[in-house]
Design a protein around this motif. Structure first.
Motif, PDB file in Angstrom:
ATOM      1  N   MET A 230      -7.039   0.573   8.875  1.00  0.00           N
ATOM      2  CA  MET A 230      -6.897   1.939   8.395  1.00  0.00           C
ATOM      3  C   MET A 230      -8.115   2.789   8.740  1.00  0.00           C
ATOM      4  SD  MET A 230      -5.010   4.163   6.855  1.00  0.00           S
ATOM      5  CE  MET A 230      -3.720   3.156   6.109  1.00  0.00           C
TER       6      MET A 230
ATOM      7  N   LYS B  24      -7.964   1.961   1.969  1.00  0.00           N
ATOM      8  CA  LYS B  24      -6.582   2.406   1.713  1.00  0.00           C
ATOM      9  C   LYS B  24      -6.275   2.400   0.219  1.00  0.00           C
ATOM     10  CE  LYS B  24      -4.475  -2.094   2.828  1.00  0.00           C
ATOM     11  NZ  LYS B  24      -3.575  -2.768   3.799  1.00  0.00           N
TER      12      LYS B  24
ATOM     13  N   THR C 163      -2.091   1.045   8.612  1.00  0.00           N
ATOM     14  CA  THR C 163      -2.687   1.867   9.671  1.00  0.00           C
ATOM     15  C   THR C 163      -2.498   3.349   9.350  1.00  0.00           C
ATOM     16  OG1 THR C 163      -0.639   2.017  10.958  1.00  0.00           O
ATOM     17  CG2 THR C 163      -2.052   0.099  11.365  1.00  0.00           C
ATOM     18  N   PRO C 164      -3.267   4.211   9.987  1.00  0.00           N
ATOM     19  CA  PRO C 164      -3.064   5.652   9.776  1.00  0.00           C
ATOM     20  C   PRO C 164      -1.634   6.099  10.082  1.00  0.00           C
ATOM     21  CG  PRO C 164      -5.170   5.288  10.842  1.00  0.00           C
ATOM     22  CD  PRO C 164      -4.474   3.948  10.807  1.00  0.00           C
TER      23      PRO C 164
ATOM     24  N   TYR D 160       0.596   5.361   7.163  1.00  0.00           N
ATOM     25  CA  TYR D 160       0.344   6.331   6.093  1.00  0.00           C
ATOM     26  C   TYR D 160       0.995   7.669   6.414  1.00  0.00           C
ATOM     27  CZ  TYR D 160      -2.422   9.046   2.686  1.00  0.00           C
ATOM     28  OH  TYR D 160      -2.823   9.875   1.662  1.00  0.00           O
ATOM     29  N   ASP D 161       0.866   8.114   7.649  1.00  0.00           N
ATOM     30  CA  ASP D 161       1.480   9.381   8.052  1.00  0.00           C
ATOM     31  C   ASP D 161       3.000   9.318   7.900  1.00  0.00           C
ATOM     32  OD1 ASP D 161      -0.979  10.448   8.662  1.00  0.00           O
ATOM     33  OD2 ASP D 161      -0.840  10.040  10.813  1.00  0.00           O
TER      34      ASP D 161
END
Length: 198
Positions: free
Chosen positions: A17, A21, A187-188, A191-192
């Motif tokens: 991340m 997180k 991971t980003p 999350y997105d």
């Protein structure tokens, strides 16, 4: 949830991340606040243990009002096993009447208190000593273990987690379908994707 404890695993450093997180916000709360509040819906505060490791000072400072047990796993870099053992030992010491224990994580955003209740009821009716969630063609956490398996959990090493004990004892496992358990936030882009669906 008499005689039932829960270990909330949140000790990792979220390397994929790039930031903790545990502290990412979703629907007005951090992931960590969400899982703690979910656990408090069905467990007494003395039945809950939160295991922190990486960035534990920063993370624990955000939940001072939650009044739950916290174990600091200084050996978190060795893998998941050390966090499970740290949580189970600390919770057993504080809650000696514990007969069974959930293992859960902080990055499954669709966990609910009702899910924990249903898994507990399933153990009662199935007579199995382990109840594990199933999703994406695998078994995993959250998982509920009776005291019979505490010794095996304490013998885990390195990156081994609850799944190893589940897979070694499938004849004693009842499964609970939790399709959204496959959604965890590593991971980003994870999350997105979660935020766009909210």
């Amino acid at each position: 949830m008499k005689n039932t404890g829960i270990i909330l695993l949140a000790a990792g450093n979220s390397s994929r991340m790039g930031s903790a997180k545990q502290l990412l916000s979703y629907q007005g709360k951090t992931f960590l606040e969400r899982i703690i509040d979910t656990a408090l819906e069905v467990f007494d505060k003395d039945q809950i243990i939160l295991v922190l490791g990486a960035n534990h000072d920063e993370i624990s400072s955000t939940i001072k009002d939650k009044n739950i047990l916290i174990a600091i796993n200084e050996d978190w870099e060795s893998g998941m096993a050390s966090s499970i053992k740290s949580g189970l030992k600390t919770l057993s010491d504080h809650f000696p009447e514990m007969e069974r224990c959930f293992i859960s994580v902080c990055d499954q955003p669709y966990l609910t208190g009702n899910l924990f209740l249903k898994m507990s009821q399933l153990q009662d009716t199935s007579q199995k000593e382990i109840v594990a969630a199933t999703y994406a063609d695998t078994v995993g956490v959250p998982a509920l273990f009776s005291k019979k398996y505490f010794k095996q959990l304490m013998e885990l090493t390195g990156e081994q987690g609850a799944k190893k004990i589940i897979q070694q004892n499938m004849q004693d496992v009842e499964t609970f379908a939790f399709a959204k358990g496959a959604i965890d936030i590593d991971t980003p882009s994870d999350y997105d994707h979660l935020k766009t669906k909210a």
